[in-house]
Design an enzyme around this catalytic site. Structure first.
Site, PDB file in Angstrom:
ATOM      1  N   ASP A 115      59.171  30.183  19.058  1.00  0.00           N
ATOM      2  CA  ASP A 115      58.940  31.307  19.962  1.00  0.00           C
ATOM      3  C   ASP A 115      57.449  31.561  20.108  1.00  0.00           C
ATOM      4  O   ASP A 115      56.660  30.612  20.101  1.00  0.00           O
ATOM      5  CB  ASP A 115      59.684  32.540  19.430  1.00  0.00           C
ATOM      6  N   HIS A 146      57.405  38.853  21.560  1.00  0.00           N
ATOM      7  CA  HIS A 146      58.734  38.317  21.858  1.00  0.00           C
ATOM      8  C   HIS A 146      59.432  37.768  20.613  1.00  0.00           C
ATOM      9  O   HIS A 146      60.578  38.104  20.305  1.00  0.00           O
ATOM     10  CB  HIS A 146      58.583  37.228  22.917  1.00  0.00           C
ATOM     11  N   SER A 345      67.200  35.940  25.709  1.00  0.00           N
ATOM     12  CA  SER A 345      66.405  35.667  24.519  1.00  0.00           C
ATOM     13  C   SER A 345      66.941  36.406  23.310  1.00  0.00           C
ATOM     14  O   SER A 345      66.922  35.890  22.191  1.00  0.00           O
ATOM     15  CB  SER A 345      64.955  36.111  24.724  1.00  0.00           C
TER      16      SER A 345
END
Length: 471
Positions: A115, A146, A345
């Site tokens: 990520d 994120h 996600s």
């Protein structure tokens, strides 16, 4: 669908974060799509070509060159600490806390998070540094925020004052900082991360002992590109996920969000391929559903979608560097307005955490589950949405059911005897119903006995009267 290799006109294919609605403190940076490649689209469902000759670099990720510059400031932490007392809806509907009460917490499992990095956080254990392609810090730094949100859903530990907890709180996390929307080239706005660096990250995770790999990123391409056998970089990704699968590592990937090059596919006739989900034989692909159980509007459909998990209105760790609490909203949009945490996600880590729990259950039972066994178990125990074969292209086999997957609910797999079909014991709170036929029979029998008794008494009395007259 089997694996495929890919073609592109230039070396770097930007990978868009699958949670397209995740924005940082500045404007959302646009994803860079590949130019169309020549060739005819592959027939849907046909195995894509393979490139098994490519061997990805098994070492740490290679950093990008000086042409990449940070264009936007890092996401800022919540100044108020982000106290959230109630348990999130996603946690309640999935019910994975019951697994924790059965001492299934992911202990002994290593989950690699490919990520934007993972920031240290009081609710996370120390995270292994698996390398970084992004400038400005190693894998234990997350300027985008994120990867930290993903890590929280995966493995946040219990904390006082909040009901929030990760799916596998005792799992060991390894961060591989493979992409960033904040670092771009000055010339054409190309962002860090492509299918080659993702392949390197997958291979390095496998070589480092990962049991599960979470990829909350996606590369959307035309079907013709995805099926092109001449691209060594997409071929590298195919080789990496295939190798992971064969070595027992479960690779979980987000289905992708409708944004930029990622567009909704018509049912049964996809025009856009999503990587690494395209390599469906070796990857477990996760779509998003909302609190009502309906598919999220942004989730990208495709025949490679396997299951779904909550992906809207979520709670996770405060993702900003230095954050100490939780967050249910993050900065989104061009002006940094607050918006909910949502995206495929963040559906993916629910499935990655479940995969780790299933592996842990297998070890307790003296079994070493293959990647295929774990993936099939998650699919077969999902809440079927209907459709041909119990699935559809939007949510696959349906929303995951962690406790069904963790318990022995697939007799063919576990050799369990069928449940006893004998009469059940009457519960104390059930009022017995009168059995009128039996009562009538009983009353009839009793009445016949009384009549016989009366008749006998009558005969005895009549005989006595006759004898008294004769005497």
């Amino acid at each position: 669908m089997a694996s495929s290799t890919h073609s592109r006109g230039r070396r770097c294919l930007a990978l868009t974060a699958a949670a397209g609605l995740l924005a940082l403190t500045g404007p959302v940076l646009p994803a860079t799509a590949q130019p169309p490649a020549p060739g005819q689209p592959a027939e849907s469902g046909q195995p894509p070509p393979q490139n098994d000759a490519f061997q990805p670099d098994s070492g740490p990720l290679s950093p990008v060159g000086p042409e990449y510059q940070q264009q936007t400031a890092c996401m800022a932490p919540n100044p108020g600490g982000g106290a959230i007392e109630e348990r999130p809806w996603s946690q309640m509907v999935l019910g994975y806390e019951q697994a924790h009460s059965e001492e299934l917490t992911g202990e002994g499992r290593k989950i690699a998070v490919i990520d934007t990095g993972i920031n240290p956080h009081p609710f996370l254990p120390p995270v292994d540094d698996g390398g970084s392609s992004v400038p400005g810090g190693g894998a234990n730094f997350d300027c985008d925020g994120h990867g930290t949100i993903v890590a929280g859903i995966l493995a946040a530990q219990p904390n006082d004052g909040s009901g929030f907890i990760g799916v596998a709180p005792d799992a060991q996390l390894m961060s591989l900082r493979q992409s960033s929307k904040l670092w771009q080239t000055q010339q054409d706005g190309q962002t860090v991360g492509d299918t080659e660096t993702m392949a390197q990250a997958v291979q390095h995770a496998v070589d480092s002992g990962a049991n599960v790999i979470n990829i909350s990123q996606s590369s959307c391409q035309a079907i013709a590109q995805a099926a092109n056998p001449n691209d060594p970089f997409n071929g590298a990704l195919h080789t990496a996920v295939k190798n992971a699968y064969e070595r027992g590592v479960v690779v979980v990937a987000a289905a992708g969000n409708v944004e930029g090059a990622c567009q909704k596919n018509p049912s049964g006739d996809p025009t856009t391929a999503v990587l690494p989900a395209w390599f469906d034989d070796y990857v477990l692909t996760v779509a998003s559903v909302n609190e009502q159980g309906a598919p999220s509007e942004f989730t990208v459909p495709g025949p490679w979608v396997d299951v779904a998990a909550p992906g809207e209105g979520l709670v996770s760790l405060d993702p900003g560097p230095g954050g100490t609490g939780l967050a249910s909203q993050i900065a989104t949009g061009q002006g940094g307005e607050l918006g909910p945490i949502q995206g495929t996600s963040f559906a993916a880590p629910y499935v990655s955490g479940l995969a780790a729990l299933i592996q842990e259950r297998g070890i307790e039972e003296g079994q070493q589950y293959s990647a295929q066994q774990v993936m099939e178990r998650i699919k077969k125990t999902a809440l079927s949405p209907g459709g041909t074969g119990g699935r559809n292209d939007i949510v696959g086999h349906g929303m995951i059911d962690p406790m069904a997957a963790l318990h022995n609910v697939i007799p063919a797999e576990h050799g369990k005897a069928p449940a006893d079909t004998g009469p059940a014991r009457l519960d104390a709170d059930v009022i017995p119903q009168k059995n009128w036929p039996a009562i009538m029979v009983a009353l009839g029998t009793t009445g016949g006995g009384i009549a016989a008794l009366i008749f006998t008494a009558f005969l005895i009395n009549a005989v006595k009267r006759v004898r008294s007259r004769q005497g």
